[in-house]
Each structure stands twice: as structure tokens, then as C-alpha cells.
Design a protein around this motif. Structure first.
Motif, short mmCIF file in Angstrom:
data_model
loop_
_atom_site.label_atom_id
_atom_site.label_comp_id
_atom_site.label_asym_id
_atom_site.label_seq_id
_atom_site.Cartn_x
_atom_site.Cartn_y
_atom_site.Cartn_z
N GLY A 497 0.79 -1.23 0.00
CA GLY A 497 0.00 0.00 0.00
C GLY A 497 0.82 1.27 0.00
O GLY A 497 0.37 2.31 0.46
N THR A 498 2.03 1.22 -0.55
CA THR A 498 2.92 2.37 -0.53
C THR A 498 3.28 2.81 -1.94
O THR A 498 3.41 1.98 -2.85
CB THR A 498 4.21 2.06 0.24
OG1 THR A 498 5.04 3.22 0.30
CG2 THR A 498 5.00 0.93 -0.42
N SER A 499 3.43 4.12 -2.11
CA SER A 499 4.06 4.63 -3.33
C SER A 499 5.55 4.34 -3.23
O SER A 499 6.14 4.39 -2.15
CB SER A 499 3.84 6.14 -3.46
OG SER A 499 4.70 6.69 -4.43
N PHE A 500 6.17 4.04 -4.36
CA PHE A 500 7.61 3.76 -4.38
C PHE A 500 8.44 4.99 -4.78
O PHE A 500 9.62 4.86 -5.08
CB PHE A 500 7.90 2.61 -5.34
CG PHE A 500 7.38 1.28 -4.87
CD1 PHE A 500 7.79 0.74 -3.66
CD2 PHE A 500 6.48 0.55 -5.64
CE1 PHE A 500 7.31 -0.48 -3.21
CE2 PHE A 500 6.00 -0.67 -5.21
CZ PHE A 500 6.41 -1.20 -3.98
N VAL A 501 7.81 6.16 -4.80
CA VAL A 501 8.49 7.40 -5.17
C VAL A 501 8.54 8.31 -3.95
O VAL A 501 7.50 8.66 -3.39
CB VAL A 501 7.79 8.11 -6.34
CG1 VAL A 501 8.55 9.38 -6.73
CG2 VAL A 501 7.66 7.18 -7.53
N TYR A 502 9.73 8.67 -3.56
CA TYR A 502 9.91 9.48 -2.35
C TYR A 502 9.13 10.80 -2.47
O TYR A 502 9.36 11.59 -3.37
CB TYR A 502 11.39 9.77 -2.12
CG TYR A 502 11.73 10.38 -0.78
CD1 TYR A 502 12.30 9.62 0.23
CD2 TYR A 502 11.47 11.72 -0.52
CE1 TYR A 502 12.61 10.17 1.46
CE2 TYR A 502 11.77 12.29 0.72
CZ TYR A 502 12.35 11.51 1.70
OH TYR A 502 12.64 12.06 2.92
N GLY A 503 8.17 10.99 -1.55
CA GLY A 503 7.46 12.26 -1.48
C GLY A 503 6.34 12.44 -2.47
O GLY A 503 5.72 13.51 -2.50
N LEU A 504 6.04 11.44 -3.28
CA LEU A 504 5.00 11.57 -4.30
C LEU A 504 3.98 10.44 -4.20
O LEU A 504 4.35 9.28 -4.32
CB LEU A 504 5.63 11.57 -5.70
CG LEU A 504 4.70 11.88 -6.87
CD1 LEU A 504 4.22 13.33 -6.80
CD2 LEU A 504 5.38 11.62 -8.21
N PRO A 505 2.69 10.80 -3.96
CA PRO A 505 2.18 12.16 -3.76
C PRO A 505 2.34 12.62 -2.32
O PRO A 505 2.54 11.81 -1.41
CB PRO A 505 0.70 12.02 -4.12
CG PRO A 505 0.36 10.62 -3.73
CD PRO A 505 1.59 9.80 -4.03
N ALA A 506 2.24 13.92 -2.12
CA ALA A 506 2.35 14.49 -0.77
C ALA A 506 1.24 13.93 0.11
O ALA A 506 0.10 13.78 -0.32
CB ALA A 506 2.25 16.01 -0.84
N GLY A 507 1.60 13.59 1.33
CA GLY A 507 0.62 13.11 2.29
C GLY A 507 0.33 11.63 2.23
O GLY A 507 -0.39 11.10 3.08
N ALA A 508 0.85 10.95 1.23
CA ALA A 508 0.61 9.52 1.09
C ALA A 508 1.73 8.72 1.76
O ALA A 508 2.73 9.28 2.22
CB ALA A 508 0.51 9.14 -0.39
N ASP A 509 1.57 7.40 1.82
CA ASP A 509 2.62 6.52 2.31
C ASP A 509 3.66 6.39 1.21
O ASP A 509 3.42 5.79 0.16
CB ASP A 509 2.01 5.14 2.65
CG ASP A 509 3.02 4.20 3.30
OD1 ASP A 509 4.23 4.34 3.02
OD2 ASP A 509 2.60 3.32 4.06
N THR A 510 4.83 6.99 1.42
CA THR A 510 5.93 6.91 0.45
C THR A 510 7.20 6.57 1.22
O THR A 510 7.22 6.63 2.45
CB THR A 510 6.12 8.24 -0.31
OG1 THR A 510 6.81 9.18 0.53
CG2 THR A 510 4.80 8.84 -0.76
N PRO A 511 8.29 6.19 0.55
CA PRO A 511 9.54 5.86 1.27
C PRO A 511 9.96 6.98 2.22
O PRO A 511 9.93 8.16 1.86
CB PRO A 511 10.54 5.67 0.13
CG PRO A 511 9.72 5.23 -1.03
CD PRO A 511 8.43 6.00 -0.91
N ALA A 512 10.33 6.60 3.43
CA ALA A 512 10.77 7.57 4.44
C ALA A 512 12.18 7.30 4.92
O ALA A 512 12.84 8.20 5.43
CB ALA A 512 9.81 7.55 5.63
N ASP A 513 12.66 6.05 4.75
CA ASP A 513 13.99 5.68 5.24
C ASP A 513 14.75 4.94 4.15
O ASP A 513 15.13 3.78 4.30
CB ASP A 513 13.84 4.81 6.49
CG ASP A 513 15.19 4.52 7.16
OD1 ASP A 513 16.14 5.27 6.93
OD2 ASP A 513 15.27 3.52 7.92
N PRO A 514 14.97 5.58 2.99
CA PRO A 514 15.63 4.90 1.87
C PRO A 514 17.12 4.66 2.13
O PRO A 514 17.70 5.26 3.04
CB PRO A 514 15.44 5.87 0.71
CG PRO A 514 15.36 7.20 1.36
CD PRO A 514 14.65 6.97 2.67
#
Length: 648
Positions: A497-514
Motif C-alpha cells: 500500500g505504498t508509493s515507491f516514489v519518495y514524497g510523491l504524492p504528498a501526504g501519502a505513504d511513500t519511502p521515508a527511510d531509503p
């Protein structure tokens, strides 16, 4: 009182049961959103074997109003950590707005339906490309790797200094490779060529804030071209790689890089066409054509895009496009990257796709100069026949970057130039490759047919582009849901359930600790970076030096089939890559460009409709005989107009 306690106990049990059920099923969506006229599918995935009996609903987020309802449909069965999965198709919902999906007590995150959902996404990902710059780095507002480099394997004495500063760091480490850099440069140039209206002008050529009357994507592409020119400085000199895996000895900000025993200098590897490796491990190089073809295609496309903007610079690109192609003809074979102290390197095993693309782009460039250059096009077609289908398509595994680029770009360019049976041959090659993936994908709800090897997100992006190009060449929409499923996967419609693009879209679950020194050492955001993506469980278990640094927030969604960790310690799934991000920039530009094309077409259709009404009104004033004649003519015109619109 006893009854009261029993009632309270029942209520507690009901809420506990509800919580347990809620935690056993999820609805996965594309967190970036959906176009009103586009395909819209979410995935219901559960760990319970209890059949889903209730329909799913699309609910307007602001009002709670149910705007669409339908049956959940076919159970695709187990996938990864889930025991049952369903596709929820809500393509019928076309009204712009904010919504969520619901079935029973299971609810998806909110998402948006609008024509502008993809606007600005390609420009956002350019942030990562600028941050990856070597030489002057506009994110850090500082310079790095200005002493590159000292030569190895060349015709000059080893350790001869040559200026090859510039370009992009390959991933979150600081290695630099021509194969990935040339491929990235080509994608950026192609994105501007195909979708020029998508990109803004908010940065100078050096990457700092400002405007310079040139799209930012073109500034970035030229940064890549400048470095490639340094790596192919003479007709018979071609370098393939800057630095090696000694880079992995520790974390540091790029200007502190001194891991090679010669101060701040790094080794630059001459492309000999023979096996290389300074330590225990060697590659299996057999020639230089794989690198030479990539050089040539990037330079030739650069000439096409820039010849009216900077003629002198474009002439240099044209000269190097020809000299690189000649080196590819002289030394056919693959030019793999050189390993250092570890066994990992880019194990490219094909080159005819690179020479095919080089030949057709040389043909395109020559036509601008007034030459017919049919020999280039004939050569491109001949190369295309040697490798009809990119070999990884339809397979379960491949070695690291074994078939690179992950898409045969040359097929698309050749198909645009040839006619009749040759065009049909090339288009069929694309379809054959897509069909191989579809035969696997159609058996699971996520429509997943791309293998979970290292950089699976790069493969997914490339495959989505191939589906898009096939659709544009043919007008055949049979693989549209497969294409969209790949795009949706990248932005949250996946088991985690995560986007694989850092910060895209804003407010969604995206990478935080790459896996990145920028984030790990300095907490710098690496906006727009596409991470490697999930890998097979068996690959993950056998990789060297992986150790999670934090508790796994996705532990409930890992499986023997596939794993993904948002954890600095997992370099296999959570490291952003420059070339994957560049490919994604093309795909995002295509998505925005496609939306703009639909929006611009709407007024034209309305204008046609008004003309039809006016023509009918005029015909009523004529005699019965004239009416009949005009109706026949009008019917033929309308039929022709409808066919043209369908072709468009």
C-alpha cells in the motif's frame, strides 16, 4: 447486573472481532489518483478465507454519498501474504472529486479523480535528478568530485588524469556509469521531444532556482550530455565507468569522497571490450557496442532536440554520435561494468537493441540535415530482427541489469519510420513481449507479470512505457488494464500500500527511510527518487550485507514470494536509482500529456458537432429530393469524421 456484564462483554467482543476483521483485509489504490476518462481499478486483498459477500462502493469523501456500487467479482486467490484478492473496477466513475472505496467495514485511503492528477509529477521527479548531480550540486549548493579522474585500462599510462567531472551519481552511492547515464539522458530528451508542454522552467542550467527560457528537463538532459561528451572525448576513446564498488566502504556526503587512495580522484575505466576488474572479480565483457550504441543514440537525439537552440553544440553531438556508432560496428559485443571487491556489477548481455536505437536516431538526425540516409534505417531494422523481444519479458528471473535497457526503445522509433510489412513486424515484436507478460499477469489480481528481481520498479516502469507505445502505434487497447496496473503498482496499488516514489504524492505513504546517505546522515529529502522495488524472498535472503535497522512496519505484508522494506539497511529494495527515475519521468510526462491531449480534443469535438447541427438545419430548407441527396453525402462525411476521430 449479570445481564449488564454479559451485554458489555458482548459489545467488547463485537468490537474486538470487528478490529480483527478490519486488520485482515485492505483496499489498495493508486494514491496519485485517476483520470476521469481513465481505467480505475483498486485491489481488495485479505488474509481471511471468508468470502466477500457485500458489494463495493465508491463514496464521495466530503458528503459520504455513495456514487457507485458494484459486485466485488472474481476471487483471484492467494497472492503473497494474502489468501484471496479481488479487482474492484470503478472506471464508470468519471465525475472529478475526492473519494474512497468501501466494502463492509473495509475502507481505502482517500484518492482524487481529476484531469490534473498527474500534472507536475514529472517535474517533481526532476528534483532527484538535480540532487544526483556530480560536479556542481545545486541541492547542496556545493561542488563534489571535481578531481575526476585517473584512467585505467586505456591506451594512455594507467593513472593518467583526464577531466570527467560532471554527470549524475548512479544511485544513492556515487558510482557513475555510461550505460545508465546515457539511457537516462535519452529518456529525458525523449520526454521533452514528445511532451514539451508538460515541463516548466523554474531552474537555471546549473540547477539553481530561476528561469532561463528552457524547460528544466532539457537543462537536466544537457547536464547528462555534457558528461557523456567527456567520456567519449575522441573518435577512438570511449570510457565506460567512473569509480567502482570501493565506493561502498562507508557513508559520506559526496564532497568527502576519498575512497580510492589518490586523494579525491576516482578511477575512470576505458572501454576495451575485454574483461575488467582490478581485484578478485572480473566482468565478462566481449565488445563495446552496448555502450557505444547508448552513447550514439543519446547524442543523435540530443542533436535533433538542440540543433535550432545551439548549433555549435549540436554539431559536436552529431560528430560523437557517428564516432560512437563506428566503434560499436568495429567492436560488437557487450561492455559490462567493472566490479571491485564485491561480485555485483551490471551484467549486460545484449547490444543489438542499443545499435538498433543508435542507427534509427542517426537516420532521424541525418534527415534533419537533408540526407536520406536509408542505410541507417535499414541497419536499424536488421538489428531489430536479431532480438525481436527483450529477453527478460515473460521470464521469472534475470541477472542484474542483464537485459538493459529494460525496454527496446529502438522498436518504437523504427516502427514510426518504416511502412508496410516491416512496420507490422516491429509492432508484432512489441505485442509478443507484452503477451508473454500478460500470460503471467492475468492470473493474479495485481496483474503482476514483471519478475521481482533487483530494480523491479525500473522494469515495471519500462514495461508500462512499452504498453503505452504499443497502444499509440496501433490504437489497440487490449492491454490498457495491464498498462494501468503497472502504473498503479508504482503508486500504492501493491501489497504494501505504498508509493515507491519518495514524497510523491504528498501526504501519502511513500519511502521515508531509503538507502541513501543524504537521508541517513543529514535527513535531506530525496524528493522524486524511484526506489528499486520489491524482490523475491529468495533473492533477499541470499544478498550480502543486508540488515534491517528498524522494526519492519510492513512485516504483515512480507511473504516468501516477495519482500519490500522501507529501511535504510535494505539496499536491494529501497535504494533510489537515477536511471529508473529518468524512465519514470518519461512515463509521468506521457500520463500528463495524454490527459492534456484529451482535454484539448474536447472543444474540437464540440465544434464538429455544431457544424453537423448547422448542416442539418440548412438541409431542411431544400426540396425532398435535395434533402435525400444531401443526407447521403452528409452521412458519408460524418462516418469519415467518426473514423478519423477513432484513429486519433
Amino acid at each position: 447486573m449479570r445481564k449488564l456484564f454479559l451485554l458489555l462483554g458482548l459489545i467488547v467482543w463485537i468490537f474486538a472481532f470487528k478490529s480483527t476483521v478490519d486488520e485482515q483485509a485492505w483496499i489498495r489504490i493508486n494514491s496519485l489518483g485517476y483520470r476521469p476518462a481513465g481505467t480505475k481499478v483498486a485491489i481488495w486483498a485479505g488474509k481471511t478465507e471468508e468470502a466477500v459477500s457485500q458489494p463495493f462502493q465508491v463514496v464521495e469523501a466530503g458528503t459520504g454519498k455513495v456514487v457507485y456500487e458494484n459486485t466485488v467479482g472474481k476471487d483471484f486467490g492467494a497472492y503473497g501474504p494474502f489468501v484471496q484478492t479481488h479487482r474492484l473496477d470503478f472506471s464508470a466513475v468519471r465525475k472529478p472529486g475526492n473519494y474512497y472505496l468501501k466494502t463492509g467495514t473495509i475502507q481505502s485511503p482517500e484518492f482524487r479523480i481529476a484531469d490534473d492528477v498527474y500534472n507536475g509529477a514529472a517535474d517533481f521527479c526532476l528534483r532527484y535528478m538535480r540532487q544526483q548531480r556530480s560536479g556542481y550540486n545545486p541541492f547542496l549548493k556545493d561542488s563534489c568530485h571535481t578531481h575526476d579522474g585517473y584512467t585505467m585500462y586505456g591506451p594512455m599510462p594507467d593513472s593518467t588524469h583526464i577531466d570527467v567531472s560532471g554527470g549524475w551519481h548512479d544511485a544513492s552511492d556515487y558510482l557513475q556509469y555510461v550505460p545508465t547515464s546515457a539511457n537516462a539522458t535519452y529518456h529525458l530528451l525523449a520526454a521533452f521531444r514528445d511532451f514539451p508542454k508538460v515541463f516548466g522552467d523554474q531552474h537555471l542550467a546549473n540547477g539553481l532556482d530561476g528561469a532561463n527560457n528552457q524547460a528544466d528537463v532539457l537543462d537536466e538532459a544537457r547536464w547528462g550530455l555534457d558528461w557523456l561528451l567527456k567520456m567519449h572525448p575522441k573518435d577512438d576513446w570511449m570510457f565506460n565507468q567512473l569509480a567502482d564498488d570501493r565506493d561502498h566502504s562507508g557513508l559520506r556526503i559526496p564532497k568527502q569522497d576519498s575512497a580510492y587512495g589518490k586523494g579525491y580522484e576516482r578511477p575512470v575505466y576505458f572501454a576495451t571490450g575485454k574483461p575488467q576488474g582490478l581485484f578478485k572479480y572480473k566482468n565478462r565483457a566481449t565488445g563495446v557496442a552496448s555502450t557505444a550504441g547508448k552513447f550514439s543514440s543519446a547524442f543523435a537525439l540530443g542533436y535533433q532536440v538542440l540543433h535550432r537552440r545551439d548549433q555549435d553544440y549540436a554539431e559536436k553531438l552529431w560528430q560523437r554520435a557517428q564516432s560512437a556508432y563506428m566503434l560499436g560496428l568495429q567492436k560488437p559485443g557487450v561492455c559490462q561494468t567493472a566490479p571491485g571487491r564485491s561480485p555485483y556489477f551490471y551484467e549486460e548481455d545484449n547490444y543489438v537493441d542499443d545499435m538498433e536505437l543508435a542507427a534509427v536516431e542517426l537516420y532521424n538526425a541525418a534527415r534533419i540535415q537533408g540526407y536520406k540516409a536509408a542505410d541507417y534505417l535499414n541497419s536499424a531494422y536488421a538489428y531489430g530482427l536479431i532480438e525481436p523481444v527483450t529477453p527478460w519479458l515473460g521470464t521469472d528471473t534475470a541477472r542484474h541489469y542483464q537485459w538493459y535497457p529494460f525496454i527496446n526503445i529502438g522498436h518504437f522509433e523504427v516502427a514510426k519510420r518504416v511502412v508496410d510489412s516491416r512496420r507490422q513486424h516491429i509492432i508484432q515484436f512489441y505485442r509478443d513481449g507484452i503477451e508473454k507478460v500478460w500470460q503471467k499477469a492475468q492470473n493474479n489480481a495485481f496483474y503482476r507479470g514483471v519478475p521481482f528481481i533487483w530494480c523491479s520498479n525500473n522494469l515495471t516502469t519500462s514495461f508500462a512505457i512499452q504498453c503505452y507505445w504499443y497502444r499509440k502505434l496501433t490504437g489497440d487497447n487490449r492491454y490498457l488494464q495491464l498498462e494501468q496496473a503497472c502504473f498503479d503498482w508504482l503508486f500504492g496499488c501493491n501489497p504494501w500500500g505504498t508509493s515507491f516514489v519518495y514524497g510523491l504524492p504528498a501526504g501519502a505513504d511513500t519511502p521515508a527511510d531509503p538507502h541513501s546517505a543524504f537521508t541517513h546522515l543529514k535527513n535531506y529529502p530525496i524528493d522524486g527518487g524511484l526506489v528499486d522495488g520489491p524482490v523475491y524472498g529468495r533473492i533477499y535472503k541470499n544478498l550480502i550485507g543486508i540488515e534491517l535497522k528498524e522494526p519492519d512496519e510492513y512485516a504483515g505484508f512480507q511473504s516468501d514470494l516477495v519482500v519490500y522494506h522501507d529501511d535504510y539497511g535494505d539496499y536491494s529494495t529501497n535504494e533510489p536509482t537515477m536511471d529508473g527515475t529518468a524512465s519514470l519521468i518519461y512515463l509521468l510526462a506521457a500520463k500528463q500529456g495524454e490527459t492534456a491531449a484529451v482535454t484539448e480534443a474536447a472543444p474540437a469535438k464540440a465544434k464538429v458537432a455544431r457544424k453537423v447541427v448547422k448542416r442539418k438545419s440548412s438541409s431542411r430548407k431544400s426540396s425532398v429530393r435535395k434533402k435525400s441527396s444531401r443526407r447521403k453525402k452528409s452521412s458519408a462525411k460524418h462516418s469519415s469524421a467518426r473514423k478519423k476521430r477513432r484513429r486519433r
